[in-house]
Design an enzyme around this catalytic site. Structure first.
Site, PDB file in Angstrom:
ATOM      1  CE1 TYR A  55      47.941  39.323  41.271  1.00  0.00           C
ATOM      2  CE2 TYR A  55      50.246  39.006  41.313  1.00  0.00           C
ATOM      3  CZ  TYR A  55      48.949  38.642  41.871  1.00  0.00           C
ATOM      4  OH  TYR A  55      48.657  37.846  42.901  1.00  0.00           O
ATOM      5  N   GLY A  62      45.701  37.525  43.298  1.00  0.00           N
ATOM      6  CA  GLY A  62      44.638  36.338  42.851  1.00  0.00           C
ATOM      7  C   GLY A  62      43.568  36.724  42.154  1.00  0.00           C
TER       8      GLY A  62
END
Length: 496
Positions: A55, A62
């Site tokens: 990530y 998000g």
């Protein structure tokens, strides 16, 4: 020269206070700090080379966390992130607050869990030491995923964009960097995310709030001691045995300070001499002020924990341990700031009640009504009490806890947020109001004890009387009092 060495482990509020109090103070990163920064950066570069899905490094952000980003776009991703997140609004944070934000963010990077380059750490260090202060709007953060918008306004200036304060002027960042010969930073993989996923704005404002609140709560005791003497208050209520019997350390401390401030006074009384008991705003000073002091203990603990916390996401621990989590969530600081709001508001509340006793002819003994030099013709301190009442009423609305509110964001991916930055800002406003209420009490008490006989004051409060009488004159006739309040408020402030 004051040098603040950042280790990521042992930063304290007192260190920040010392740094702010020395204009030549600089920060440095220890050798161990650089070692940890470089080690975590190597892991990020290995992730990129091997094409792992992590990530914020090889994915979007998000709701876009499942969108893979190619190696060719990984660097542009960081610049896009920062530019898109620069959407703060409202008046800017103070320069001191932003300076502390940068120190705290650098201290987090030094922990070695963020994967940034030494170049980014050095650029941030240079901004701190050169006092290049980004303009950071104070509204627009939800307090999770960190204080995204405010921190983006800091990060974009490292890239040479946005606006900064330098040598007292607001200027374009690019112009300042050109003058100083500083090359704008090109953020590398993970670095944009590492700069904005954190709680530094709420924590930095919280640190400044704590410094000011602690200073003012201490001042509130000697101001209360002046009022106590003006009203011929009873000292028995501060007897050590009363407070020891309850056991609260802060209450015991407040009572001890009141005894010290009142020792040697010829204006105080004993129970039964004038009255049997005083009103609560006098009699219960140790209990009420002590309870507010208790909030400081909790707030300091949470702030100093967060100042040394890894609140990035994802966090890098080793080649095989890169975890996405939620350390950016500001709930611990949000609750602490809400508690500080209550503690500060109560100091203002009880101060205003003492103001009322000083000016109300039914309550102030033999003092003139409203301390008016010519009752009826001159209003004296009448409207000073109105101003104080207005401020404490405003505090009651500001004291509503921000931490119990949450609005989902990022298409419900970020479905619970802290609103901690709102809490920190409102705490600052309440503390400002508290300082002005205390300034009003002090202004009235100075005149009241002069009417009673300043020569009868205790030695410790006589010293305070002489010091603050230089700031505000005796109320001998009606005048514009707002300047007196402002001057006394400034004199009471921890940060001039």
């Amino acid at each position: 020269m004051t040098v603040l060495e950042l280790t990521g482990e042992d930063l304290t509020i007192e260190m920040i206070k010392d740094f702010l109090g020395n204009s030549d103070a600089v920060v440095e990163i220890t050798e161990e700090g650089y070692r940890k920064i470089n080690a975590s950066r190597k892991i990020v570069e290995n992730i990129i080379r091997e094409g792992k899905t992590i990530y914020g490094i090889t994915t979007g952000f998000g709701l876009f966390c499942d969108v893979l980003i190619s190696k060719e776009k990984a660097i542009d991703l960081q610049a896009n992130l920062i530019r898109s997140h620069c959407c703060g609004v409202g008046r800017p944070f103070s320069e001191d607050a932003v300076l502390v934000m940068m120190i705290l963010r650098l201290n987090t990077l030094v922990k070695g869990h963020s994967g940034v380059t030494a170049d980014l750490a050095d650029q941030l260090k240079m901004y701190i030491n050169e006092r290049i202060i980004p303009k950071v709007p104070e509204q627009g953060s939800l307090g999770a995923s960190g204080d995204l918008a405010p921190l983006a306004h800091i990060a974009i200036t490292l890239m040479g964009e946005g606006e900064v304060y330098y040598e007292g002027e607001l200027r374009q960042t690019a112009d300042v960097l050109e003058v100083l010969g500083i090359t704008p930073l090109a953020l590398r993989e993970k670095e944009g995310l590492a700069m904005i996923n954190g709680t530094q704005p709420m924590t930095a404002q919280g640190v400044l709030n704590y410094i000011e609140a602690e200073h003012l709560m201490e001042a509130s005791l000697w101001i209360a001691a002046l009022t106590h003497q003006a009203l011929n208050g009873i000292t028995d209520a501060y007897n050590e045995k009363i407070h020891a019997s309850r056991g609260y350390t802060a209450q015991i401390y407040a009572a001890e300070r009141m005894r010290e401030y009142l020792e040697g006074s010829r204006l105080t009384t004993r129970q039964g001499e004038v009255r049997v008991q005083d009103a609560y705003s006098i009699r219960c000073i140790p209990q009420v002020h002590g309870a507010s002091f208790q909030t400081l203990e909790y707030v300091k603990d949470k702030l100093e924990t967060e100042m040394n916390a890894a609140n990035d996401n994802p966090l890098i621990f080793s080649e095989d341990e890169v975890f996405s989590g939620g350390n950016f969530h500001g709930q611990p600081i949000a609750i602490a700031m809400d508690l500080l709001k209550i503690g500060a508001a109560e100091i203002a509340n009880i101060s205003e009640r003492r103001i009322e006793r000083l000016v109300n002819p039914a309550l102030n003994g033999d003092l003139p009504a409203f301390l008016s030099p010519e009752e009826g013709f001159q209003s004296g301190a009448m409207i000073l009490q109105y101003a104080a009442a207005s401020l404490v009423s405003e505090n009651k609305t500001l004291a509503h806890p921000a931490s119990v509110d949450s609005i989902p964001s990022s298409a419900n991916q970020e479905d619970h947020v802290s609103m901690g930055t709102i809490g920190a800002r409102h705490a600052r406003d309440i503390i400002d109001n508290m300082r002005n209420v205390l300034a009003i009490e002090l202004l009235i008490a100075l005149t009241a004890v002069e009417l009673k006989g300043k020569e009868k004051l205790s030695p410790k409060t006589r010293e305070k009387f002489e010091e603050y009488r230089l700031v505000a004159d005796f109320i001998e006739k009606d005048r514009v009092f707002s300047m007196d309040i402002e001057n006394l408020s400034l004199a009471l402030s921890a940060v001039k």
